[in-house]
Design a protein around this motif. Structure first.
Motif, PDB file in Angstrom:
ATOM      1  N   GLY A  47      50.715  92.704  44.038  1.00  0.00           N
ATOM      2  CA  GLY A  47      51.222  94.069  44.165  1.00  0.00           C
ATOM      3  C   GLY A  47      52.666  94.141  43.707  1.00  0.00           C
ATOM      4  N   GLY A  48      53.590  94.099  44.675  1.00  0.00           N
ATOM      5  CA  GLY A  48      55.017  94.307  44.398  1.00  0.00           C
ATOM      6  C   GLY A  48      55.556  93.514  43.212  1.00  0.00           C
ATOM      7  N   ALA A  49      55.221  92.236  43.147  1.00  0.00           N
ATOM      8  CA  ALA A  49      55.795  91.384  42.097  1.00  0.00           C
ATOM      9  C   ALA A  49      55.205  91.670  40.712  1.00  0.00           C
ATOM     10  N   SER A  50      54.180  92.536  40.653  1.00  0.00           N
ATOM     11  CA  SER A  50      53.633  92.872  39.332  1.00  0.00           C
ATOM     12  C   SER A  50      54.373  94.052  38.713  1.00  0.00           C
ATOM     13  N   LEU A  51      55.290  94.641  39.468  1.00  0.00           N
ATOM     14  CA  LEU A  51      56.039  95.792  38.947  1.00  0.00           C
ATOM     15  C   LEU A  51      57.261  95.357  38.151  1.00  0.00           C
ATOM     16  N   GLU A  52      57.480  94.074  38.084  1.00  0.00           N
ATOM     17  CA  GLU A  52      58.608  93.548  37.324  1.00  0.00           C
ATOM     18  C   GLU A  52      58.048  92.544  36.327  1.00  0.00           C
ATOM     19  N   SER A  53      58.303  92.788  35.046  1.00  0.00           N
ATOM     20  CA  SER A  53      57.662  91.992  34.003  1.00  0.00           C
ATOM     21  C   SER A  53      57.900  90.497  34.191  1.00  0.00           C
ATOM     22  N   ARG A  54      59.159  90.140  34.439  1.00  0.00           N
ATOM     23  CA  ARG A  54      59.466  88.711  34.490  1.00  0.00           C
ATOM     24  C   ARG A  54      58.722  87.991  35.608  1.00  0.00           C
ATOM     25  N   SER A  55      58.683  88.610  36.781  1.00  0.00           N
ATOM     26  CA  SER A  55      58.026  87.906  37.890  1.00  0.00           C
ATOM     27  C   SER A  55      56.519  87.843  37.657  1.00  0.00           C
ATOM     28  N   PHE A  56      55.933  88.908  37.100  1.00  0.00           N
ATOM     29  CA  PHE A  56      54.487  88.878  36.871  1.00  0.00           C
ATOM     30  C   PHE A  56      54.125  87.823  35.822  1.00  0.00           C
ATOM     31  N   VAL A  57      54.931  87.785  34.757  1.00  0.00           N
ATOM     32  CA  VAL A  57      54.672  86.786  33.703  1.00  0.00           C
ATOM     33  C   VAL A  57      54.771  85.375  34.289  1.00  0.00           C
ATOM     34  N   GLU A  58      55.747  85.153  35.145  1.00  0.00           N
ATOM     35  CA  GLU A  58      55.883  83.813  35.762  1.00  0.00           C
ATOM     36  C   GLU A  58      54.696  83.486  36.647  1.00  0.00           C
ATOM     37  N   ILE A  59      54.195  84.484  37.366  1.00  0.00           N
ATOM     38  CA  ILE A  59      53.026  84.250  38.236  1.00  0.00           C
ATOM     39  C   ILE A  59      51.821  83.869  37.373  1.00  0.00           C
ATOM     40  N   GLY A 108      45.599  87.418  47.500  1.00  0.00           N
ATOM     41  CA  GLY A 108      46.580  88.505  47.407  1.00  0.00           C
ATOM     42  C   GLY A 108      47.330  88.649  48.715  1.00  0.00           C
ATOM     43  N   GLY A 109      48.622  88.901  48.626  1.00  0.00           N
ATOM     44  CA  GLY A 109      49.459  89.085  49.813  1.00  0.00           C
ATOM     45  C   GLY A 109      50.802  88.428  49.582  1.00  0.00           C
ATOM     46  N   SER A 110      51.744  89.273  49.069  1.00  0.00           N
ATOM     47  CA  SER A 110      53.109  88.800  48.818  1.00  0.00           C
ATOM     48  C   SER A 110      53.164  87.569  47.915  1.00  0.00           C
ATOM     49  N   VAL A 111      52.315  87.563  46.895  1.00  0.00           N
ATOM     50  CA  VAL A 111      52.424  86.497  45.881  1.00  0.00           C
ATOM     51  C   VAL A 111      53.688  86.757  45.064  1.00  0.00           C
ATOM     52  N   LYS A 112      54.473  85.713  44.888  1.00  0.00           N
ATOM     53  CA  LYS A 112      55.723  85.808  44.133  1.00  0.00           C
ATOM     54  C   LYS A 112      55.767  84.637  43.155  1.00  0.00           C
ATOM     55  N   ALA A 113      56.754  84.719  42.246  1.00  0.00           N
ATOM     56  CA  ALA A 113      56.865  83.639  41.259  1.00  0.00           C
ATOM     57  C   ALA A 113      57.056  82.285  41.943  1.00  0.00           C
ATOM     58  N   ASP A 114      57.726  82.276  43.100  1.00  0.00           N
ATOM     59  CA  ASP A 114      58.023  80.962  43.702  1.00  0.00           C
ATOM     60  C   ASP A 114      56.921  80.429  44.637  1.00  0.00           C
ATOM     61  N   ASN A 115      55.893  81.208  44.917  1.00  0.00           N
ATOM     62  CA  ASN A 115      54.807  80.640  45.745  1.00  0.00           C
ATOM     63  C   ASN A 115      53.464  80.604  45.000  1.00  0.00           C
ATOM     64  N   ALA A 116      53.435  81.189  43.801  1.00  0.00           N
ATOM     65  CA  ALA A 116      52.159  81.346  43.085  1.00  0.00           C
ATOM     66  C   ALA A 116      51.536  80.010  42.709  1.00  0.00           C
ATOM     67  N   ARG A 117      52.367  79.084  42.269  1.00  0.00           N
ATOM     68  CA  ARG A 117      51.805  77.821  41.770  1.00  0.00           C
ATOM     69  C   ARG A 117      51.093  77.058  42.891  1.00  0.00           C
ATOM     70  N   GLU A 118      51.755  76.977  44.041  1.00  0.00           N
ATOM     71  CA  GLU A 118      51.151  76.207  45.132  1.00  0.00           C
ATOM     72  C   GLU A 118      49.869  76.879  45.623  1.00  0.00           C
ATOM     73  N   LEU A 119      49.904  78.210  45.708  1.00  0.00           N
ATOM     74  CA  LEU A 119      48.693  78.912  46.151  1.00  0.00           C
ATOM     75  C   LEU A 119      47.552  78.673  45.165  1.00  0.00           C
ATOM     76  N   MET A 120      47.861  78.838  43.884  1.00  0.00           N
ATOM     77  CA  MET A 120      46.788  78.739  42.887  1.00  0.00           C
ATOM     78  C   MET A 120      46.370  77.300  42.605  1.00  0.00           C
ATOM     79  N   SER A 121      47.102  76.344  43.171  1.00  0.00           N
ATOM     80  CA  SER A 121      46.659  74.956  42.981  1.00  0.00           C
ATOM     81  C   SER A 121      45.645  74.537  44.048  1.00  0.00           C
ATOM     82  N   GLN A 122      45.387  75.411  45.015  1.00  0.00           N
ATOM     83  CA  GLN A 122      44.356  75.105  46.025  1.00  0.00           C
ATOM     84  C   GLN A 122      42.972  75.148  45.356  1.00  0.00           C
ATOM     85  N   ALA A 123      42.094  74.290  45.822  1.00  0.00           N
ATOM     86  CA  ALA A 123      40.808  74.101  45.136  1.00  0.00           C
ATOM     87  C   ALA A 123      39.986  75.376  44.989  1.00  0.00           C
ATOM     88  N   ASP A 124      40.042  76.243  45.991  1.00  0.00           N
ATOM     89  CA  ASP A 124      39.194  77.445  45.935  1.00  0.00           C
ATOM     90  C   ASP A 124      39.967  78.722  45.621  1.00  0.00           C
TER      91      ASP A 124
END
Ligand code: PEP
Length: 256
Positions: A236-248, A213-229
């Motif tokens: 937080g912020g990006a979950s207040l907008e449906s489109r960005s949360f769905v993309e994450i 957690g920490g400024s996760v956005k639609a454009d950085n989520a994939r790379e972060l979540m592709s890390q092994a652990d």
């Protein structure tokens, strides 16, 4: 073979949204994710909107979470809310030890531990937040800080360690627009997993889901979540907008 851990993405709406706005956002997220089953999704609205959001997502796969709770069962604790009250609203998860709680409301590791134990006794799954400040990172104290937070917040959980989710949230990245580099997140997550291994054993550590957690956005989520652990995100912020949360959330679907 490496253990498969289903990703879990939670939206922390903090102290935002009226009941009507929260209902609309939850309904929109539910529509956007109607086909997605490969990621566990949790919405954590403010207490006032738990009932309405629970209604809006009922019958689907999205789960409800709260942002905090108190450890006592009932009594003269003005302004507080109990685990049983959250269960009564069909909450399955509760965020505990968020850095905003630690900073503004004095939640120490000992307080977090009492809440974690009560949550588990009440069949709530705690999302336990840990993370270092910028000064601590710059002083090279990140691992030490994380270890101390984990050892104290997760003390004495007996047979329940397997129900805990940890969120690694570097304080300097929360709401700041600064995100940990994927390699920084991976290093911290691997360290957290090793510390939990020492506390609760390697089987628990291998299955433990650790969100970033920490400024996760639609454009950085994939790379972060592709890390092994990295097993998901606390948003937080990006979950207040449906489109960005769905993309994450979609970024967490394996091979999507
Ligand atoms: C949070 O509140 O847990 C959080 C990570 O916020 P943000 O995504 O806005 O940084």
């Amino acid at each position: 073979m490496a253990k498969y851990r289903k990703k879990i993405v939670a939206g922390n709406w903090k102290m935002n949204l009226s009941i009507a706005e929260a209902t609309e956002l939850a309904s929109s997220v539910a529509r956007g994710l109607a086909e997605v089953r490969e990621v566990d999704v949790v919405l954590c609205p403010p207490f006032t909107a738990l009932g309405a959001v629970g209604d809006a997502i009922s019958g689907g796969s999205i789960k409800l979470g709260a942002q905090n709770m108190y450890w006592e069962k009932d009594g003269a604790f003005t302004g507080e809310i109990s685990a049983a009250m959250l269960r009564g609203l069909f909450c399955r998860y509760v965020i505990l030890g968020h850095s905003e709680r630690r900073t503004h409301f004095g939640d120490t590791d000992e307080v977090v531990n009492r809440k974690v134990r009560t949550a588990l006794e009440s069949s709530l799954e705690p999302i336990v937040c840990v993370g270092e400040s910028l000064e601590q990172r710059e002083a090279g104290e990140t691992n030490e800080v994380l270890e101390a937070q984990l050892r104290a917040s997760l003390a004495d959980l007996g047979a329940d360690y397997g129900k805990v989710i940890v969120a690694y949230e570097p304080v300097w990245a929360i709401g700041s627009g600064l995100t940990a580099a994927p390699a920084q997140a991976q290093d911290a997550h691997a360290w957290i997993r090793s510390v939990v291994g020492e506390i609760a054993g390697s089987e628990v550590a291998d299955s433990l889901r650790i969100q970033y957690g920490g400024s996760v956005k639609a454009d950085n989520a994939r790379e972060l979540m592709s890390q092994a652990d990295v097993d998901g995100a606390l948003v937080g912020g990006a979950s207040l907008e449906s489109r960005s949360f769905v993309e994450i959330v979609r970024a967490g679907v394996p091979n999507d």
